[in-house]
Write a protein that holds these residues in place. Structure first.
Motif, PDB file in Angstrom:
ATOM      1  N   UNK A 252       0.778  -1.247   0.119  1.00  0.00           N
ATOM      2  CA  UNK A 252      -0.008  -0.012   0.254  1.00  0.00           C
ATOM      3  C   UNK A 252       0.743   1.104   0.352  1.00  0.00           C
TER       4      UNK A 252
ATOM      5  N   UNK B 173       1.659  -0.437   9.290  1.00  0.00           N
ATOM      6  CA  UNK B 173       0.581   0.140  10.013  1.00  0.00           C
ATOM      7  C   UNK B 173       0.430   0.980  11.204  1.00  0.00           C
ATOM      8  N   UNK B 174      -0.501   1.593  10.900  1.00  0.00           N
ATOM      9  CA  UNK B 174      -0.454   2.747  12.437  1.00  0.00           C
ATOM     10  C   UNK B 174      -1.843   2.607  12.768  1.00  0.00           C
TER      11      UNK B 174
ATOM     12  N   UNK C 294     -13.919   4.343   9.148  1.00  0.00           N
ATOM     13  CA  UNK C 294     -12.994   3.566   8.840  1.00  0.00           C
ATOM     14  C   UNK C 294     -12.346   4.947   8.434  1.00  0.00           C
ATOM     15  N   UNK C 295     -10.979   5.828   8.710  1.00  0.00           N
ATOM     16  CA  UNK C 295     -10.528   6.698   8.719  1.00  0.00           C
ATOM     17  C   UNK C 295      -9.049   6.305   7.167  1.00  0.00           C
ATOM     18  N   UNK C 296      -8.396   7.479   6.139  1.00  0.00           N
ATOM     19  CA  UNK C 296      -8.212   6.983   4.988  1.00  0.00           C
ATOM     20  C   UNK C 296      -6.400   5.379   6.475  1.00  0.00           C
ATOM     21  N   UNK C 297      -6.416   4.961   5.306  1.00  0.00           N
ATOM     22  CA  UNK C 297      -5.566   3.935   5.883  1.00  0.00           C
ATOM     23  C   UNK C 297      -4.073   5.031   6.291  1.00  0.00           C
TER      24      UNK C 297
ATOM     25  N   UNK D  70       0.465   5.501   7.586  1.00  0.00           N
ATOM     26  CA  UNK D  70       1.046   3.899   8.368  1.00  0.00           C
ATOM     27  C   UNK D  70       2.372   4.849   9.255  1.00  0.00           C
TER      28      UNK D  70
ATOM     29  N   UNK E 202      -4.649  10.461   1.136  1.00  0.00           N
ATOM     30  CA  UNK E 202      -5.812  10.244   0.888  1.00  0.00           C
ATOM     31  C   UNK E 202      -6.524  10.022  -0.063  1.00  0.00           C
TER      32      UNK E 202
ATOM     33  N   UNK F  60     -11.783   9.194   3.660  1.00  0.00           N
ATOM     34  CA  UNK F  60     -12.139   7.894   3.670  1.00  0.00           C
ATOM     35  C   UNK F  60     -11.594   6.731   3.890  1.00  0.00           C
ATOM     36  N   UNK F  61     -11.173   5.738   3.839  1.00  0.00           N
ATOM     37  CA  UNK F  61     -10.835   4.792   3.703  1.00  0.00           C
ATOM     38  C   UNK F  61     -11.377   3.977   2.129  1.00  0.00           C
ATOM     39  N   UNK F  62     -10.752   3.587   1.758  1.00  0.00           N
ATOM     40  CA  UNK F  62     -11.127   2.635   0.274  1.00  0.00           C
ATOM     41  C   UNK F  62     -12.165   1.835   1.055  1.00  0.00           C
TER      42      UNK F  62
ATOM     43  N   UNK G 113      -6.940  -4.269  -1.069  1.00  0.00           N
ATOM     44  CA  UNK G 113      -5.877  -3.845  -2.232  1.00  0.00           C
ATOM     45  C   UNK G 113      -5.643  -4.978  -2.887  1.00  0.00           C
TER      46      UNK G 113
ATOM     47  N   UNK H 110     -16.124  -1.283   9.705  1.00  0.00           N
ATOM     48  CA  UNK H 110     -17.255  -0.412   9.307  1.00  0.00           C
ATOM     49  C   UNK H 110     -17.455  -1.246   8.516  1.00  0.00           C
TER      50      UNK H 110
ATOM     51  N   UNK I 228      -2.905  -4.281  15.699  1.00  0.00           N
ATOM     52  CA  UNK I 228      -1.459  -3.951  15.482  1.00  0.00           C
ATOM     53  C   UNK I 228      -2.067  -2.637  13.906  1.00  0.00           C
ATOM     54  N   UNK I 229      -2.960  -2.508  13.804  1.00  0.00           N
ATOM     55  CA  UNK I 229      -3.554  -1.495  13.131  1.00  0.00           C
ATOM     56  C   UNK I 229      -3.711  -2.465  11.454  1.00  0.00           C
TER      57      UNK I 229
ATOM     58  N   UNK J 170      -5.386  -4.184   8.111  1.00  0.00           N
ATOM     59  CA  UNK J 170      -7.273  -3.737   7.814  1.00  0.00           C
ATOM     60  C   UNK J 170      -7.452  -5.667   7.407  1.00  0.00           C
TER      61      UNK J 170
ATOM     62  N   UNK K 216      -4.319  -1.917   2.093  1.00  0.00           N
ATOM     63  CA  UNK K 216      -2.777  -2.207   2.101  1.00  0.00           C
ATOM     64  C   UNK K 216      -2.873  -1.350   3.735  1.00  0.00           C
TER      65      UNK K 216
END
Lengths: 274, 468
Positions: free
Chosen positions: A79, A204-205, A215-218, A220, A240, B370-372, B376, B412, B440-441, B443, B468
């Motif tokens: 990603x 990943x953050x 969920x917020x955007x991905x 790291x 974003x 927003x998240x995709x 991926x 979500x 751990x973050x 997804x 991702x």
């Protein structure tokens, strides 16, 4: 350098190229021209000001950038590398994605709607699944020869012997030649030497527990381990897809990353001989 | 057990196929015998047929033999007599003896060869040459041959003079058919193993060629020669075959398919070069190659290329050429593109397309920060997980995937995706998809298969993809 006509026994004309292989000649010329070409390519800002300052304005196009992930976490390194590729490679420039067959089995295959939602039109990508790491390296090098491409994303997990310093040096030189950016994605790669211009270690953050069901955007945690143009650092970044840009991650440790980046900026880009 | 085939020496001793083993042994105790190996015979014939394309592209299997259509080819070898001599000499060098004949019709050549007559029969002389031959030379079955013999019809000439209607009534139309084909009264086309090439160019070497680098140059040179007729017809090559004939009789063929029609000699030369490198690791040139032929087997329209304003077409052309290079070395099956699918089922929303099929995807609708909505990476087969969730349709709280427990911190969903019952997936279940993040973050794209209560009372959970 024109081919010399030569009459064959059959009486037909054939063309023979003199002993000097055109290929070698091209390579030599490219070496001579490389510095000039690199100058002509402005760095591509990633969209986060302190980070771009450390990078000397942004990420260098036509260079090799390496992305590693803690715990062999292929999805997060993939990603992050894709996000870099999107910044380096404006549409409609095509991309080449090279990987090995087992990667898809273990981590899933790149998914069209997902790529699209991430901000990259899947139609721009040519996918290659090479059987061996050496074939994958070869395919990536071929891609870097193709000036029409914007970027080559080479995904090789683990530490195959083929991906050594020499191999990364070749990728780096070829990337510089036509200005095609190379992204080497190596989840689970060790600390071996590399000729990459930048090397990132990402994880990943994790966000705080959030009952909002949105969920917020991905995002790291990205550590810049190697930066040929200057110093390293660590940032919390989110991607974003709506504006195709990185952004400082909103909720976590903005202060600490900003200060480290600011210090870096205050010190100025220190050039190191490499 | 019976003899299936005998060599010349055995034949001269009166042994013939069909003889029982016991009889043969009784006549000739010193007889050397080998078990029949039809599969290896077939392989050998195929190899020989490939090699024989040095004389003409039109080579077909023909009973226990080969049929070559040398129309228009003989003059390249200095005439029919010279061609026949060359063929015999080369076969002899491989340790093969052959019965060869040249005639105006396949049937006549076949009949002469069956009788072991080395002849070159001009078109007008077919009938008189065949007349004295035994009727068996037509390739009759034993029964018919014996019946004709009883009637005193021993020679082809006698048969040719007979009234046709009674012959047909007595022996069937096949006999007349064989006769007519031999005499050229009826057209017979040979069935070549490969279709005739559209264009081909070749080079003979008086001094056999050993150096593979030089071979690259030769191939490029041949491609240059082919470019001219291709351009004249507004065509580009789609499929090509490089035939390499080694002076000791070995034969190699290298096939190449192109994503887009091309007549770029340099590019074609490079593609063949990498193909030879990849598939014949050190192609054994042995004593050297004495003939190299490049054939265009399939073409497609290729007018002068037009480039649109932003150069997209030019880009595409370059990338297609890259795909050709990669495919030539790694195999075409290693390349693909993603094209949009016509289904809302996630696994069918994208399909694999040919490398040359670059299709722009529709711009997705994005709702700000927003998240995709899609991962991926997608698994070919969703991976089952053990999940804990509220019934009936709550989000997952914890799940076990690949032997590790993962606690869901953020989530979500659900996004409900109904099965496509109209496509006959009656047994399929409704899926509720969740995008979840663990401690751990990382997804995941999880789904619950089956509506609780109406479709199932124990819904299963799967990981379908990773973000991702």
């Amino acid at each position: 350098m024109r081919a010399l006509p030569k009459v064959s026994p059959g009486g037909s004309e054939e063309f023979f190229v003199p002993a000097v292989r055109i290929e070698n000649l091209r390579e030599t010329i490219a070496h001579l021209e490389a510095p000039a070409a690199a100058e002509a390519r402005p760095p591509r800002p990633l969209g986060v000001e302190p980070l771009d300052r450390v990078l000397g304005g942004g990420l260098q196009a036509g260079a090799l950038h390496e992305v590693r992930a803690e715990g062999a976490d292929a999805p997060s390194s993939f990603g992050f590398a894709l996000a870099l590729a999107i910044r380096l490679c404006p549409p409609p420039l095509p991309l080449l994605h090279v990987t090995l067959p087992h990667v898809g089995g273990e981590w899933g295959r790149p998914y069209g709607p997902g790529l699209s939602a991430f901000g990259l039109d899947p139609g721009r990508i040519l996918f290659v699944e090479a059987k061996r790491p050496s074939d994958a390296l070869w395919a990536a090098e071929e891609g870097l020869f193709c000036a029409a491409l914007g970027a080559v994303v080479l995904e090789i997990p683990g530490e195959p012997a083929a991906v050594d310093l020499t191999a990364t040096r070749r990728l780096s030189l070829r990337a510089a030649r036509h200005g095609v950016s190379a992204l080497l994605v190596r989840p689970g790669g060790g600390g071996e030497a590399t000729a990459a211009t930048t090397r990132w270690q990402v994880a990943p953050l994790a966000g705080p527990a959030d009952p909002s069901f949105v969920l917020p955007p991905p995002a790291w945690r990205a550590r810049l381990e190697r930066n040929r143009g200057g110093r390293g650092g660590s940032w919390s970044l989110s991607w974003r897809p709506d504006v195709l840009s990185f952004a400082p991650h909103a909720t976590l440790s903005v202060a600490s990353s900003a200060t480290s980046a600011d210090r870096a900026a205050a010190a100025g880009p220190r050039r190191r001989a490499v | 057990m019976r003899l299936t085939v005998v060599d010349r020496v055995a034949a001269s001793l009166g042994l013939h196929p069909g003889l029982t083993l016991a009889d043969a042994r009784a006549r000739r105790p010193e007889l050397e015998m080998l078990d029949p190996e039809p599969e290896r015979d077939e392989e050998a014939w195929t190899r020989l047929a490939g090699w024989a394309t040095r004389y003409t592209p039109l080579v077909g299997r023909d009973g226990p033999g080969l049929m070559l259509d040398i129309t228009g080819c003989a003059h390249l070898f200095g005439g029919e007599e010279a061609l026949l001599g060359d063929l015999e000499a080369r076969l002899a060098r491989r340790g093969l003896t052959a019965d060869i004949a040249v005639a105006a019709t396949p049937g006549a050549a076949r009949a002469l060869a069956r009788c072991g007559l080395r002849r070159i029969v001009p078109a007008g002389a077919t009938e008189e040459t065949l007349a004295p031959l035994p009727v068996a030379a037509l390739g009759l079955d034993e029964e018919t041959a014996a019946a004709l013999k009883r009637l005193g019809l021993k020679r082809i000439g006698q048969l040719a003079e007979m009234a046709r209607a009674p012959l047909a009534a007595r022996f069937g139309r096949e006999l007349l058919g064989l006769l007519d084909m031999a005499l050229g009264r009826r057209e017979e086309s040979i069935r070549p193993l490969r279709p005739a090439p559209v264009f081909s160019a070749e080079r003979l070497f008086a001094e056999p060629l050993r150096d593979l680098d030089a071979l690259d140059q030769v191939v490029t040179g041949l491609a240059f020669r082919l470019a001219e007729p291709l351009a004249r017809h507004g065509q580009g090559a789609r499929r090509l075959r490089l035939s390499l004939y080694r002076s000791d009789g070995a034969f190699f063929a290298v096939d190449l398919g192109l994503a887009r029609p091309s007549r770029d000699a340099e590019a074609i030369g490079r593609l063949f070069s990498s193909r030879i490198e990849a598939f014949h690791q050190g192609l054994d040139t042995g004593e050297g190659l004495d003939l190299v032929r490049l054939s265009v087997e399939e073409t497609d329209g290729l007018e002068h290329e037009q480039v649109d304003l932003d150069g997209r077409l030019a880009l595409k052309g370059e990338v297609d050429r890259l795909a050709d290079r990669l495919g030539a070395r790694l195999g075409a099956e290693t390349l693909h593109r993603l094209v949009p699918g016509d289904s809302h089922l996630p696994e069918h929303a994208a399909a694999r397309g040919a490398p040359s099929r670059a299709v722009a995807w529709p711009e997705p609708v994005r709702a700000g920060e927003a998240a995709p909505e899609r991962p991926l990476r997608l698994f070919d087969r969703p991976e089952p997980v053990e999940a804990v969730a509220e019934v009936p349709d709550g989000p997952p709280m914890r799940f076990r995937w690949r032997r590790a427990f993962r606690e869901v911190v953020r989530c979500e969903g659900p996004e409900r995706i109904a099965p496509e019952w109209w496509r006959g997936h009656e047994e399929a279940l409704t899926r509720d998809y969740f995008r979840v993040e663990d401690r751990a973050g990382r997804r995941y794209w999880l789904y619950r298969a089956g509506l609780y209560g109406s479709e199932t009372d124990r819904p299963r959970w799967y990981v379908h993809g990773l973000f991702g």
